[in-house]
Design a protein around this motif. Structure first.
Motif, short mmCIF file in Angstrom:
data_model
loop_
_atom_site.label_atom_id
_atom_site.label_comp_id
_atom_site.label_asym_id
_atom_site.label_seq_id
_atom_site.Cartn_x
_atom_site.Cartn_y
_atom_site.Cartn_z
N ASN A 282 -47.69 -8.03 21.57
CA ASN A 282 -48.56 -7.98 20.39
C ASN A 282 -47.89 -8.62 19.19
OD1 ASN A 282 -50.89 -6.81 18.71
ND2 ASN A 282 -49.09 -5.93 17.73
N ILE A 298 -53.56 -15.91 21.43
CA ILE A 298 -54.55 -15.21 22.27
C ILE A 298 -53.99 -14.75 23.61
CG2 ILE A 298 -56.72 -15.54 23.55
CD1 ILE A 298 -57.67 -17.18 21.06
N PRO A 299 -53.31 -15.60 24.40
CA PRO A 299 -52.80 -15.13 25.70
C PRO A 299 -51.84 -13.96 25.59
CG PRO A 299 -52.69 -17.53 25.55
CD PRO A 299 -53.01 -17.02 24.19
N GLN A 302 -53.83 -10.80 24.80
CA GLN A 302 -54.54 -10.36 26.00
C GLN A 302 -53.59 -9.66 26.97
OE1 GLN A 302 -56.30 -14.14 27.10
NE2 GLN A 302 -58.33 -13.51 26.35
N GLN A 303 -52.37 -10.18 27.11
CA GLN A 303 -51.37 -9.53 27.97
C GLN A 303 -50.98 -8.14 27.43
OE1 GLN A 303 -47.98 -11.97 29.51
NE2 GLN A 303 -48.96 -13.63 28.34
N ILE A 305 -52.87 -6.13 25.75
CA ILE A 305 -53.99 -5.23 26.05
C ILE A 305 -53.99 -4.84 27.52
CG2 ILE A 305 -56.51 -5.06 26.14
CD1 ILE A 305 -56.46 -7.03 23.67
N ASP A 306 -53.78 -5.82 28.40
CA ASP A 306 -53.78 -5.55 29.84
C ASP A 306 -52.69 -4.56 30.24
OD1 ASP A 306 -55.88 -7.29 30.10
OD2 ASP A 306 -54.64 -9.00 30.74
N THR A 309 -53.89 -0.73 27.80
CA THR A 309 -55.25 -0.78 27.24
C THR A 309 -55.54 0.42 26.35
OG1 THR A 309 -55.94 -1.88 29.27
CG2 THR A 309 -57.68 -1.04 27.83
N ASN A 316 -56.16 -5.27 20.28
CA ASN A 316 -57.57 -5.67 20.33
C ASN A 316 -58.04 -6.21 18.99
OD1 ASN A 316 -59.11 -4.93 22.99
ND2 ASN A 316 -57.68 -3.23 22.66
N LEU A 319 -56.55 -9.57 18.54
CA LEU A 319 -57.22 -10.54 19.40
C LEU A 319 -58.54 -10.99 18.77
CD1 LEU A 319 -57.46 -12.14 22.02
CD2 LEU A 319 -58.46 -10.10 23.10
N SER A 338 -63.03 -16.89 25.07
CA SER A 338 -63.49 -15.51 25.05
C SER A 338 -64.23 -15.12 26.34
CB SER A 338 -64.42 -15.29 23.83
OG SER A 338 -65.57 -16.12 23.95
#
Length: 339
Positions: A282, A298-299, A302-303, A305-306, A309, A316, A319, A338
């Motif tokens: 983050n 962005i990538p 996203q990682q 969050i994955d 979560t 989030n 993002l 997106s």
């Protein structure tokens, strides 16, 4: 002629003694005192000299009895021919500052300058305090006065003006007693104004006084980062981390430098030295956004969050912000990302 027996004379002496003690007590100036009632102190006879009172204060301070130390230091100020009032008032100010009583600290510092307008430590401390309070002009003024007072101490004829050049700063005299914090303070204020070369001259002088100062090294590194000189930024920041390996601010700065150089994995590794993977990912994404690279952020977001979560609400939010920034630049590309 009146005759007094022994008991009467003893009573008169006791009353006189009490009156004398009361007079001495009433002389105590409580303007700079905020401790427990002075009546609770079981001290010896009143100090006979300024030096004796200061020594008592020093001893109390070493025993972590700051109330008694204040009491003794303030009593040392009562001697008419005192020689160390400015230094004592600086110590009084430092005690109040350590307690968070900044109003009394400021009062003590300003009184110290009435006794000695060229007390370098007091001027430097006021510059630091005012700068931290957001009173930038006052802070800068006291930093300059501290450096100029130090030039007088060193028998230098040079004087620093508010618009000093790099060469004028480099020509100043200094030794290990010079006000390194004043040089650093002016450097920070000039960095804020994007006058990075002048700022770096101040940091360089601070490092001449304190070569191993992690703060000066870190500030020098960040100044080079802001001016786009990533090689020197890396060098000075790594030097700061040699002095303080766990310095959070220096680690953040190092990660920022790596991101600016396009070395994203190295930045991620720096963050992971002190946090778990989701938070590190983050942070990489967040700082990439700050550097105007939302599409690269962005990538990583996203990682983050994955990997976590439930916890990473902030990822989030970041993002969504990154997608919005990319969308504003290239709507079609943002739409593809997106999906």
């Amino acid at each position: 002629m009146k005759k007094y027996n022994y008991a009467t004379l003893l009573l008169i002496a006791l009353i006189a003694g009490c009156a004398s003690d009361s007079d001495k007590q009433s002389k105590f100036d409580s303007e700079l005192y905020d401790g427990r009632p002075v009546e609770t102190f079981s001290t010896d006879a009143a100090p006979l000299t300024e030096t004796e009172a200061i020594k008592r204060g020093d001893y109390a301070l070493r025993q972590n009895n700051s109330d008694l130390a204040l009491y003794e230091y303030i009593r040392s100020l009562e001697f008419p021919d005192s020689q160390y009032s400015d230094k004592t008032l600086y110590t009084i100010g430092r005690i109040h500052q350590s307690r968070g009583n900044y109003e009394l600290a400021e009062r003590a510092y300003l009184l110290a300058l009435e006794h000695n307008p060229n007390n370098v430590q007091v001027l430097e401390q006021l510059g630091s305090n005012y700068s931290k309070q957001g009173k930038v002009d006052e802070g800068r003024s006291y930093f300059l006065r501290a450096i100029n007072a130090d030039q007088l101490r060193l028998s230098s004829r040079l004087k620093l003006d508010d618009d000093a050049s790099v060469s004028e700063i480099e020509a100043l005299s200094s030794d290990n007693l010079s006000p390194a914090s004043a040089y650093m303070g002016l450097g920070i204020l000039d960095d804020v104004k994007a006058q990075h070369e002048v700022a770096q001259a101040f940091y360089k002088h601070a490092l001449r006084i304190q070569p191993k100062s992690s703060k000066a090294l870190m500030n020098m590194g960040y100044s080079h980062y802001m001016s786009g000189n990533y090689t020197d930024a890396t060098r000075f920041t790594l030097a700061a981390l040699e002095q303080e390996p766990d310095n959070e601010k220096a680690l953040n700065n190092l990660a920022l430098i790596y991101l600016a150089k396009g070395e994203t994995q190295r930045a991620l590794n720096v963050f992971m030295r002190r946090m778990d993977a989701p938070e590190a990912l983050n942070n990489v994404g967040y700082f990439l956004m700050l550097q105007g690279k939302p599409e690269k952020a962005i990538p990583y977001l996203q990682q983050a969050i994955d990997k976590k979560t439930s916890y990473y609400k902030i990822a989030n939010e970041n993002l969504e912000r990154a997608l919005a920034e990319v969308r504003a630049k290239t709507p079609e590309k943002a739409e593809m990302m997106s999906q």
